[in-house]
Design an enzyme around this catalytic site. Structure first.
Site, PDB file in Angstrom:
ATOM      1  CD  GLU A 249      -2.996  -1.059   2.123  1.00 48.30           C
ATOM      2  OE1 GLU A 249      -2.802  -0.737   3.129  1.00 48.30           O
ATOM      3  OE2 GLU A 249      -4.150  -1.612   1.883  1.00 48.30           O
TER       4      GLU A 249
ATOM      5  CD  GLU B  86     -10.020  -1.102   7.732  1.00 49.04           C
ATOM      6  OE1 GLU B  86      -9.326  -1.751   8.278  1.00 49.04           O
ATOM      7  OE2 GLU B  86     -10.023  -0.566   6.729  1.00 49.04           O
TER       8      GLU B  86
ATOM      9  CG  ASP C 140      -7.996  -5.160   4.538  1.00 50.57           C
ATOM     10  OD1 ASP C 140      -7.763  -5.267   5.770  1.00 50.57           O
ATOM     11  OD2 ASP C 140      -7.864  -3.782   4.327  1.00 50.57           O
TER      12      ASP C 140
HETATM   13  C1  GCV Z   1      -2.953   0.552   8.573  1.00 51.53           C
HETATM   14  C2  GCV Z   1      -6.009  -1.865   5.222  1.00 51.53           C
HETATM   15  C3  GCV Z   1      -6.696  -0.549   5.851  1.00 51.53           C
HETATM   16  C4  GCV Z   1      -5.534   0.328   6.176  1.00 51.53           C
HETATM   17  C5  GCV Z   1      -4.484  -0.681   6.836  1.00 51.53           C
HETATM   18  C6  GCV Z   1      -4.066  -1.872   6.264  1.00 51.53           C
HETATM   19  C7  GCV Z   1      -3.116  -2.456   6.894  1.00 51.53           C
HETATM   20  O1  GCV Z   1      -5.893  -1.488   3.877  1.00 51.53           O
HETATM   21  O2  GCV Z   1      -7.588   0.170   5.095  1.00 51.53           O
HETATM   22  O3  GCV Z   1      -5.872   1.513   7.021  1.00 51.53           O
HETATM   23  O4  GCV Z   1      -3.313   0.473   7.134  1.00 51.53           O
HETATM   24  O5  GCV Z   1      -5.177  -2.307   5.908  1.00 51.53           O
HETATM   25  O6  GCV Z   1      -3.514  -3.248   7.352  1.00 51.53           O
HETATM   26  O7  GCV Z   1      -1.910  -2.056   6.757  1.00 51.53           O
END
Ligand code: GCV
Length: 823
Positions: free
Chosen positions: A292, A399, A371
């Site tokens: 990411e 989340e 996720d």
């Molecule tokens: C901390 C997902 C979440 C991100 C998070 C990522 C991860 O993409 O939306 O906010 O980043 O997972 O677990 O690294």
């Protein structure tokens, strides 16, 4: 000490119920309690255990135990097994593993003593909390005997706190650790958090976001971090830090962060040495790399194992560990290529490296391959790491599961994951044993939960969401516990032992995840939330036609990702044969994961005998109705629990009931339009009693399209943008009677609009749209329901909503629904 303990107890009781005490809510109890609490040795955890037990006994009995250095007949003794044997030579103690504990009533020279012991001082503290828990559940039973050992060595939480005080995916206020790029001056909450963690056996906490700010490792910042470690230490919680892989360059002044460069190796070693000087019990680093947008070893053509070992080697002499995130995938994948599949990524990245990671490296694997969706299969990587340590990553912060505005008790989902047999070798190989390191005899393994508590007094925003933090700790200690048993235990500790309280709360908790799944994403499609924005309200097509790879591949004829080996992405082939065979077969694949594994027509018949499309309609209507009933069920607790938490939870449950309808209508409406197949029960697309705002008589209000269209009834809303006050009204044509009137409006977070609902000249309700929902736009994140119950209506009554905008909040309205009152 005595005075301080008494003050603490009195202060917490006097403050009224805020949720701050969580499950450590000590109140008066009948029975005889130890009059003396003796601690052996000077370890900080044993000191904490002594204070904790004294605090609990004072709250239970109103008497502070005393005589802390001498044994009396009603003593409770706290000490490591070594200290106990020194005091009582000849005593026979059972075998205990690291941090395991024994609670036992013993007889010493005719004196009955309550003994709490463990090979480690941290374990003594765990034993103290276990004793308190037992007393709260069953009273001070003298014959108590408990031997308890943790199932896994790694029991950590991660906090995704940023140094500026925000928390990524945090839903309960700002950070308790950081503010304005510094550590907060007052770390009282950090200490209280560590106490909560210790009380359920959690022994590690990573305090900063895995999307790490490199500054956290800067030499002038580390002394501040050491203050947090100091606050944790009495509770046996070891601090760890998320590191930025480019740190040798960004803060170290080198021109490279190549893991094989000698200068980089020396930099990490020196950094680890520096940290251990300040924080001797530092637990280690967590590393998110090549994911990411984070940089990683790929910059230099190096492997994840080379990156992990670099940091692990620096930590090794000090006993620290390196946790490497397995959450690595390409977020610019080409969606047009039907063979591309994000679900494959963790396995494809890490399985080929199995065996190349050092002994103190651990791969942290998210429980599912995408996720933290409302439902996912178990990640196949978990069964593939035979020569590498691993931990399972679970998400306590909700989340994708309602962000602590919706009740969603996740322990039943986690239990399904932990108990899932990956069939890796002959005999059962459940996830809980694989991740604990048992199956392949790995030295390290365990559970990591992304917790994200914040400054909200009750830690997670929703009082009932704390059941998730509690359950996480309990399962990390003992994954064989049942989700229901944990729910009952938590409810009893948090709200009191009354059976009606325990059964109402645990019943709600147990029903909440299936309900949430039922009104969000069906059949393994994922949550179907808006993945490009808040991850909160519905936003179905946000998953499609972009590089994030959460595709659902929906078209007019069918839906679902074909992940089969035969015709799809081949993801299913990553599972051991017995599991793969089940998923590859459309007939054997469980319905709840069917569209995760297969692309199928809407008319495909499920095991239930329903078509996919009818299942979508039915499950959404049933679950939204279930959620509507949550506040009615909660009402049974009126007068049985404190008014503060009763009201706070009621507010959240009422909101959830309304938002479940937003979800239901968005998903059913979208599937109806996409498939063209009607609901056999005639519900989807038909809304008796509903009057669209765009069809009302409007004064000042203007009609607007809502994006995505499915987030508003009819795809439209009305907004008041040109005048300080607007009206939307319509004439009621039903029969005279008592009705519930629901106003569906949009509560955006750029201002606090006001609304008034009236019938004729009578004002029924006024309210302010001042919630903090995660959007500035009228859509499924902000859509909110206000209901007035039992209104007497007659034919030709005029129902009017007046809206007054404020700031960027245009007092937008979606519709008004009038239904006969039943409840
Ligand atoms: C901390 C997902 C979440 C991100 C998070 C990522 C991860 O993409 O939306 O906010 O980043 O997972 O677990 O690294």
């Amino acid at each position: 000490m005595k005075f301080a303990v008494a003050l603490l107890v009195l202060a917490s009781i006097a403050a009224g119920e805020t949720g701050r005490e969580a499950w450590l809510r000590y109140r008066s109890l009948p029975g005889r309690f130890p009059g003396v609490v003796v601690k052996l040795g000077d370890a900080p955890e044993i000191g904490a255990a002594q204070r904790e037990i004294s605090r609990a006994i004072f709250a239970f009995s109103g008497k502070l135990p005393g005589g802390i250095d001498s044994l009396a007949s009603d003593s409770l003794v706290l000490g490591t097994t070594e200290e106990v044997k020194r005091l009582m030579p000849g005593i026979v103690l059972p075998e205990l593993r690291t941090d395991g504990f024994l609670l036992q009533q013993i007889d010493r020279e005719g004196q009955p003593l309550m003994l709490i012991t463990s090979p480690t001082s941290r374990g003594v503290l765990y034993g103290a909390f276990a004793w308190i828990r037992r007393v709260m559940e069953s009273g001070p039973v003298p014959s108590v005997m408990e031997v308890s050992n943790p199932a896994m060595p790694i029991r950590w939480v991660n906090q995704w706190d940023n140094l500026d005080g925000t928390i990524e995916r945090g839903y309960a206020g700002r950070s308790i650790f950081f503010e304005n790029n510094s550590v907060v001056a007052d770390l009282t909450r950090a200490g209280e958090y560590a106490r909560l963690l210790a009380s359920v056996g959690i022994k590690g906490c990573t305090v900063n976001n895995v999307n790490a700010n490199p500054r956290v490792l800067a030499s002038d910042f580390l002394p501040q971090i050491a203050r947090i470690a100091d606050a944790f230490r009495p509770w046996g919680v070891r601090l760890s830090l998320s590191a930025d892989f480019a740190s040798p360059k960004t803060i170290g002044g080198l021109d490279t962060f190549d893991p094989l460069d000698a200068r980089v190796i020396a930099w990490w070693k020196a950094k680890a040495d520096e940290i251990y000087k300040l924080i001797p019990d530092f637990a280690g680093f967590v590393l998110k790399a090549d994911s990411e947008g984070r940089v990683g070893p790929s910059t230099y053509g190096r492997t994840h194992a080379q990156a992990a070992n670099l940091l692990a080697n620096a930590l090794q002499p000090h006993g620290g560990i390196l946790i490497y995130r397995g959450f690595v995938y390409d977020h610019h994948a080409d969606w047009r290529n039907l063979k591309n599949d994000r679900a494959r990524a963790a396995y494809d990245n890490f399985q080929p490296l199995d065996g190349q990671f050092s002994q103190n490296s651990v791969i942290q694997v998210k429980h599912g391959p995408i996720d933290f969706q409302a439902r996912e299969p178990v990640s196949p990587l978990i069964g593939a790491l035979k020569n590498t340590n691993q931990t399972l990553e679970l998400q306590i912060t909700q989340e994708y599961t309602g962000q602590q505005r919706h009740l969603c008790y996740l322990a039943p989902m986690w239990k399904q994951v932990l108990d899932f047999d990956l069939c890796v070798s002959d005999g059962r190989t459940p996830v809980k044993e694989l991740v604990a390191g048992k199956t392949f005899r790995r030295p390290l393994g365990g559970l990591v939960g992304v917790a994200n508590v914040g400054q909200d007094t009750n830690w997670l925003g929703h009082d009932l969401a704390m059941a998730n933090l509690y359950a996480f700790g309990r399962l990390a200690w003992d994954p064989d516990l049942s989700a229901r048993k944990i729910a009952e235990e938590w409810a009893s500790l948090t709200f009191g032992k009354d059976q009606r309280v325990v059964s109402t709360i645990s019943g709600l908790l147990m029903d909440s995840w299936p309900t949430y799944e039922g009104y969000t994403g069906p059949l393994g499609l994922g949550t179907l939330t808006d993945i490009l924005r808040g991850h909160y309200g519905p936003g179905i097509e946000s998953a499609e036609r972009n590089g994030w790879g959460q595709w659902i591949r929906a078209d007019h004829d069918g839906i679902g990702m074909d992940r089969t080996v035969a015709t799809g992405t081949g993801y299913i082939g990553q599972y051991p044969v017995a599991v793969a065979r089940r998923y590859e077969s459309i007939n054997e694949c469980p319905d709840e994961l069917l569209l995760f594994m297969h692309h199928l027509p809407y008319t495909h018949l499920l095991h239930s005998g329903k078509t996919i499309i009818q299942h979508v309609y039915d499950s959404h209507y049933a679950a939204a109705e279930e959620a509507r009933r949550f506040p009615l069920r909660w009402r049974a607790l009126d007068g049985l629990i404190d008014p503060e938490r009763f009201a706070a939870v009621m507010k959240r449950l009422e909101y959830q009931g309304g938002h479940a309808i937003v979800w239901r209508d968005a998903i059913c409406g979208w599937f109806l339009r996409e498939s063209g197949i009607p609901d056999t029960q005639g519900r989807a697309g038909h809304f008796p009693g509903r009057t669209e705002a765009e069809a009302m008589d409007l004064t000042g209000y203007a009609i607007k399209d809502v994006t995505p269209w499915e987030d508003a009834s009819g795809g439209k809303a009305v907004a008041c943008e040109a005048t300080p006050r607007c009206n939307a009204s319509f004439v009621f044509h039903g029969a005279a009677g008592r009705y519930d009137i629901a106003v569906q409006y949009f509560d955006v977070n750029s201002g606090d609009a006001r609304f008034t609902l009236s019938v004729g000249q009578q004002v029924l309700q006024t309210w302010i749209a001042d919630d903090h929902l995660p959007t500035k736009a009228p859509n499924g994140d902000s859509s909110t329901r206000q209901t007035v119950h039992g209104v007497k209506l007659r034919p030709n009554d005029v129902i009017r909503v007046e809206g007054s905008p404020d700031g960027g909040d245009s007092a937008a309205i979606d519709y008004v629904e009038v239904k006969e009152s039943h409840d």
